[in-house]
Design an enzyme around this catalytic site. Structure first.
Site, PDB file in Angstrom:
ATOM      1  CB  THR A 180       7.615  35.879 -76.190  1.00 45.83           C
ATOM      2  OG1 THR A 180       6.442  36.578 -75.813  1.00 45.83           O
ATOM      3  CG2 THR A 180       8.601  36.904 -76.736  1.00 45.83           C
ATOM      4  CG  ASP A 181       2.232  36.160 -77.245  1.00 45.87           C
ATOM      5  OD1 ASP A 181       3.040  36.663 -76.434  1.00 45.87           O
ATOM      6  OD2 ASP A 181       1.043  35.918 -76.956  1.00 45.87           O
ATOM      7  CD  GLU A 182       5.397  40.257 -73.916  1.00 49.02           C
ATOM      8  OE1 GLU A 182       6.109  41.266 -73.925  1.00 49.02           O
ATOM      9  OE2 GLU A 182       4.907  39.784 -72.884  1.00 49.02           O
TER      10      GLU A 182
ATOM     11  CE  LYS B  85      12.556  35.256 -75.846  1.00 50.70           C
ATOM     12  NZ  LYS B  85      13.381  34.139 -75.288  1.00 50.70           N
TER      13      LYS B  85
ATOM     14  CE1 TYR C 219      11.228  38.365 -72.468  1.00 54.70           C
ATOM     15  CE2 TYR C 219       9.042  39.048 -73.208  1.00 54.70           C
ATOM     16  CZ  TYR C 219       9.964  38.048 -72.938  1.00 54.70           C
ATOM     17  OH  TYR C 219       9.616  36.722 -73.141  1.00 54.70           O
TER      18      TYR C 219
HETATM   19  P1  NAD Z   1      12.143  32.706 -66.041  1.00 54.50           P
HETATM   20  O1  NAD Z   1      12.529  34.118 -65.834  1.00 54.50           O
HETATM   21  O2  NAD Z   1      11.230  32.050 -65.046  1.00 54.50           O
HETATM   22  O3  NAD Z   1      13.449  31.797 -66.121  1.00 54.50           O
HETATM   23  C1  NAD Z   1      14.588  32.170 -66.836  1.00 54.50           C
HETATM   24  C2  NAD Z   1      15.718  31.232 -66.441  1.00 54.50           C
HETATM   25  O4  NAD Z   1      16.878  31.591 -67.228  1.00 54.50           O
HETATM   26  C3  NAD Z   1      16.110  31.338 -64.971  1.00 54.50           C
HETATM   27  O5  NAD Z   1      16.298  30.054 -64.431  1.00 54.50           O
HETATM   28  C4  NAD Z   1      17.417  32.107 -65.014  1.00 54.50           C
HETATM   29  O6  NAD Z   1      18.294  31.792 -63.939  1.00 54.50           O
HETATM   30  C5  NAD Z   1      17.990  31.659 -66.349  1.00 54.50           C
HETATM   31  N1  NAD Z   1      18.942  32.630 -66.901  1.00 54.50           N
HETATM   32  C6  NAD Z   1      18.778  33.972 -67.010  1.00 54.50           C
HETATM   33  N2  NAD Z   1      19.891  34.526 -67.518  1.00 54.50           N
HETATM   34  C7  NAD Z   1      20.763  33.520 -67.760  1.00 54.50           C
HETATM   35  C8  NAD Z   1      22.085  33.461 -68.276  1.00 54.50           C
HETATM   36  N3  NAD Z   1      22.717  34.574 -68.651  1.00 54.50           N
HETATM   37  N4  NAD Z   1      22.678  32.252 -68.367  1.00 54.50           N
HETATM   38  C9  NAD Z   1      22.053  31.128 -67.968  1.00 54.50           C
HETATM   39  N5  NAD Z   1      20.813  31.121 -67.450  1.00 54.50           N
HETATM   40  C10 NAD Z   1      20.173  32.312 -67.344  1.00 54.50           C
HETATM   41  O7  NAD Z   1      11.543  32.644 -67.510  1.00 54.50           O
HETATM   42  P2  NAD Z   1      10.330  31.779 -68.080  1.00 54.50           P
HETATM   43  O8  NAD Z   1       9.070  32.501 -67.822  1.00 54.50           O
HETATM   44  O9  NAD Z   1      10.496  30.392 -67.659  1.00 54.50           O
HETATM   45  O10 NAD Z   1      10.641  31.905 -69.650  1.00 54.50           O
HETATM   46  C11 NAD Z   1      11.523  30.993 -70.277  1.00 54.50           C
HETATM   47  C12 NAD Z   1      11.621  31.349 -71.747  1.00 54.50           C
HETATM   48  O11 NAD Z   1      10.337  31.287 -72.351  1.00 54.50           O
HETATM   49  C13 NAD Z   1      12.146  32.751 -72.017  1.00 54.50           C
HETATM   50  O12 NAD Z   1      12.999  32.689 -73.134  1.00 54.50           O
HETATM   51  C14 NAD Z   1      10.904  33.560 -72.318  1.00 54.50           C
HETATM   52  O13 NAD Z   1      11.201  34.617 -73.183  1.00 54.50           O
HETATM   53  C15 NAD Z   1      10.037  32.512 -72.991  1.00 54.50           C
HETATM   54  N6  NAD Z   1       8.585  32.701 -72.852  1.00 54.50           N
HETATM   55  C16 NAD Z   1       8.018  32.894 -71.632  1.00 54.50           C
HETATM   56  C17 NAD Z   1       6.636  32.982 -71.543  1.00 54.50           C
HETATM   57  C18 NAD Z   1       5.943  33.167 -70.206  1.00 54.50           C
HETATM   58  O14 NAD Z   1       4.730  33.350 -70.173  1.00 54.50           O
HETATM   59  N7  NAD Z   1       6.635  33.091 -69.094  1.00 54.50           N
HETATM   60  C19 NAD Z   1       5.841  32.900 -72.696  1.00 54.50           C
HETATM   61  C20 NAD Z   1       6.473  32.723 -73.931  1.00 54.50           C
HETATM   62  C21 NAD Z   1       7.841  32.608 -73.998  1.00 54.50           C
HETATM   63  O1  DAU Z   2       3.051  36.818 -73.903  1.00 52.20           O
HETATM   64  C1  DAU Z   2       4.144  36.086 -73.461  1.00 52.20           C
HETATM   65  C2  DAU Z   2       4.854  36.838 -72.370  1.00 52.20           C
HETATM   66  O2  DAU Z   2       4.023  36.764 -71.208  1.00 52.20           O
HETATM   67  C3  DAU Z   2       6.240  36.305 -72.056  1.00 52.20           C
HETATM   68  O3  DAU Z   2       7.059  36.461 -73.188  1.00 52.20           O
HETATM   69  C4  DAU Z   2       6.860  37.015 -70.859  1.00 52.20           C
HETATM   70  O4  DAU Z   2       8.107  36.427 -70.525  1.00 52.20           O
HETATM   71  C5  DAU Z   2       5.906  36.878 -69.685  1.00 52.20           C
HETATM   72  O5  DAU Z   2       6.400  37.594 -68.579  1.00 52.20           O
HETATM   73  C6  DAU Z   2       4.505  37.400 -70.045  1.00 52.20           C
HETATM   74  O6  DAU Z   2       4.544  38.838 -70.240  1.00 52.20           O
HETATM   75  P1  DAU Z   2       3.371  39.798 -69.715  1.00 52.20           P
HETATM   76  O7  DAU Z   2       3.894  41.151 -69.580  1.00 52.20           O
HETATM   77  O8  DAU Z   2       2.135  39.601 -70.529  1.00 52.20           O
HETATM   78  O9  DAU Z   2       3.109  39.113 -68.270  1.00 52.20           O
HETATM   79  P2  DAU Z   2       2.843  39.726 -66.820  1.00 52.20           P
HETATM   80  O10 DAU Z   2       2.450  38.573 -65.955  1.00 52.20           O
HETATM   81  O11 DAU Z   2       3.956  40.598 -66.368  1.00 52.20           O
HETATM   82  O12 DAU Z   2       1.575  40.634 -67.052  1.00 52.20           O
HETATM   83  C7  DAU Z   2       0.373  40.100 -67.561  1.00 52.20           C
HETATM   84  C8  DAU Z   2      -0.615  41.261 -67.719  1.00 52.20           C
HETATM   85  O13 DAU Z   2      -1.015  41.704 -66.414  1.00 52.20           O
HETATM   86  C9  DAU Z   2      -0.027  42.461 -68.408  1.00 52.20           C
HETATM   87  O14 DAU Z   2      -1.050  43.071 -69.197  1.00 52.20           O
HETATM   88  C10 DAU Z   2       0.365  43.398 -67.262  1.00 52.20           C
HETATM   89  C11 DAU Z   2      -0.667  43.080 -66.205  1.00 52.20           C
HETATM   90  N1  DAU Z   2      -0.227  43.188 -64.787  1.00 52.20           N
HETATM   91  C12 DAU Z   2       0.917  42.542 -64.418  1.00 52.20           C
HETATM   92  C13 DAU Z   2       1.344  42.589 -63.103  1.00 52.20           C
HETATM   93  C14 DAU Z   2       2.610  41.881 -62.705  1.00 52.20           C
HETATM   94  C15 DAU Z   2      -1.006  43.871 -63.861  1.00 52.20           C
HETATM   95  O15 DAU Z   2      -2.062  44.439 -64.198  1.00 52.20           O
HETATM   96  N2  DAU Z   2      -0.575  43.898 -62.562  1.00 52.20           N
HETATM   97  C16 DAU Z   2       0.571  43.293 -62.138  1.00 52.20           C
HETATM   98  O16 DAU Z   2       0.903  43.380 -60.937  1.00 52.20           O
END
Ligand code: NAD
Ligand code: DAU
Length: 361
Positions: A136-138, A167, A163
């Site tokens: 992630t970019d975080e 990561k 989180y």
């Molecule tokens: P998600 O939470 O939707 O899915 C995570 C999946 O991992 C689920 O299916 C869960 O059951 C599985 N999992 C969790 N713990 C596990 C374990 N111990 N063993 C096996 N499986 C397990 O997550 P996502 O949003 O699809 O993110 C996927 C990956 O991409 C993560 O590594 C996250 O850090 C990264 N990522 C997410 C975003 C985003 O915007 N969602 C952006 C950048 C990177």
């Molecule tokens: O940047 C990549 C990341 O993006 C991933 O690594 C994470 O897995 C993914 O969850 C996401 O993280 P964020 O914290 O940026 O996403 P989230 O959707 O939780 O929140 C997006 C923004 O919106 C953040 O600034 C918090 C805000 N927010 C979120 C929720 C859920 C609100 O204002 N209200 C809300 O109810």
């Protein structure tokens, strides 16, 4: 036939990636999806591919060393794409421990199992094996409001939330394996994804769900935090292209060049839902900016994320393809056409989570 081991393939990005890969490669590849199915894992996301002969689902925890080693022993895995993680920042603030467990120790287990299976007696690795760690970019921390500041691959790590710290730790482990053993891997650091099958704890699907139900739309702090939104299929494509064309041992940042303040996103969701719903639809009557409710800020809330995807463009030719205006419309239409999917994931325990996280803010 090349065999992929995908971890976390029942989650949001993992399932979109698997669906994308079968659309692209059809019967040229085999995919083994390893997922323990936490609250975020949903096999309904994979309905379109579950009956394929070249797809296998294995329910296993990535922290379970024996189970993961067994999968490598019984299958000649060529590629690992490692998505499995705890992914929600708010949950990490309330319960950090499981993030360390899954994201750090789980990644260590995956690295060890792949190393054991792929390493030759002289310490080199079998030809063509590759591990991609999805990050992630975080990990880069937070940018201020200067619109010319971006995260690059060279930006120092400065994670703030449990989180992002977990990561960052997992990225460091992958880097250590590459540096120490010349373990054949890549890391991708991606910005915020949106699209189908995203669990409604994250901003976009949560607000679509709430708006349709006429519920409040919680906006943290002043609503001016900025995220860089990328359509999930573009991320899936980037991951595939990095494994196909990227240089081993390199990190690639993946981003949408699409920065938006949270409040802008919330208003776009309301406006788009109004456009998409028929006048006769009773859900339309509830839709207005009056649903927006500013609530107390997320602890340690990062102000702004913005990726400069210059390296992946120059070296690999990847660019975001889906413009936000088009991607958000597609996404909203998908949620409107898949209300049953939403009902299934929001019933039961999820409702309790929502009450707990939002009732006192
Ligand atoms: P998600 O939470 O939707 O899915 C995570 C999946 O991992 C689920 O299916 C869960 O059951 C599985 N999992 C969790 N713990 C596990 C374990 N111990 N063993 C096996 N499986 C397990 O997550 P996502 O949003 O699809 O993110 C996927 C990956 O991409 C993560 O590594 C996250 O850090 C990264 N990522 C997410 C975003 C985003 O915007 N969602 C952006 C950048 C990177
Ligand atoms: O940047 C990549 C990341 O993006 C991933 O690594 C994470 O897995 C993914 O969850 C996401 O993280 P964020 O914290 O940026 O996403 P989230 O959707 O939780 O929140 C997006 C923004 O919106 C953040 O600034 C918090 C805000 N927010 C979120 C929720 C859920 C609100 O204002 N209200 C809300 O109810």
């Amino acid at each position: 036939m090349r065999t992929y081991l995908v971890t976390g393939g029942a989650g949001f990005i993992g399932s979109n990636y698997i669906n994308y890969m079968f659309k692209k490669y059809d019967n040229e590849i085999r995919i083994i999806n390893v997922d323990v199915l936490t609250y975020a894992g949903n096999l309904e996301n994979l309905r379109d591919v579950e009956d394929r002969d070249n797809y296998t689902f294995i329910r296993a925890d990535i922290c379970d060393r024996d189970a993961i080693n067994k999968i490598f022993e019984e299958n000649d895995i060529d590629r690992v794409v490692h998505f499995a993680a705890e992914s929600h920042v708010d949950r990490s603030i309330v319960n950090p421990e499981v993030f360390v467990q899954t994201n750090v120790l789980g990644t260590a287990t995956m690295l060890n199992a792949a190393k054991k299976a792929w390493e030759l007696p002289d310490g080199s690795f079998k030809e063509g094996k590759k591990f991609l760690h999805v990050s992630t970019d975080e990990v880069y921390g937070s940018l201020d409001d200067d619109p010319n500041a971006y995260f690059y691959e060279t930006t120092p790590y400065a994670p703030h939330s449990p989180y992002s710290a977990s990561k960052a730790s997992s990225d460091m482990l992958v880097k250590a394996y590459m540096d120490t053993y010349k373990f054949p891997a890549n890391i991708t650091n991606c910005s915020n994804n949106y699209g189908p099958y995203q669990f409604p704890e994250k901003l976009i699907p949560l607000h679509i769900h709430n708006a349709l139900a006429g519920k409040e739309l919680p906006v943290y702090g002043d609503g001016k935090n900025v995220r860089d939104w990328l359509y999930v299929e573009d991320h899936a494509k980037a991951i595939d292209m990095v494994q196909e064309k990227g240089r081993l041992f390199e990190t690639y940042n993946v981003g949408g060049h699409n920065e938006k303040q949270n409040i802008e996103i919330v208003k776009i969701i309301i406006d788009t839902l109004k456009e998409e719903l028929d006048d006769s639809d009773p859900r339309k009557a509830n839709l207005s900016y009056d649903l927006i409710k500013y609530i107390s800020d997320r602890k340690g809330h990062d102000r702004r994320y913005a990726i400069a995807p210059d390296k992946i463009k120059a070296e690999i030719g990847w660019e975001p393809e889906t413009m936000f205006a088009e991607g958000i419309k597609k996404t909203i239409k998908w949620y409107l056409n898949n209300t049953e999917w939403m009902e299934h994931v929001t019933s039961g325990d999820y409702e309790k989570y929502y009450e707990k996280m939002y009732s006192n803010r």
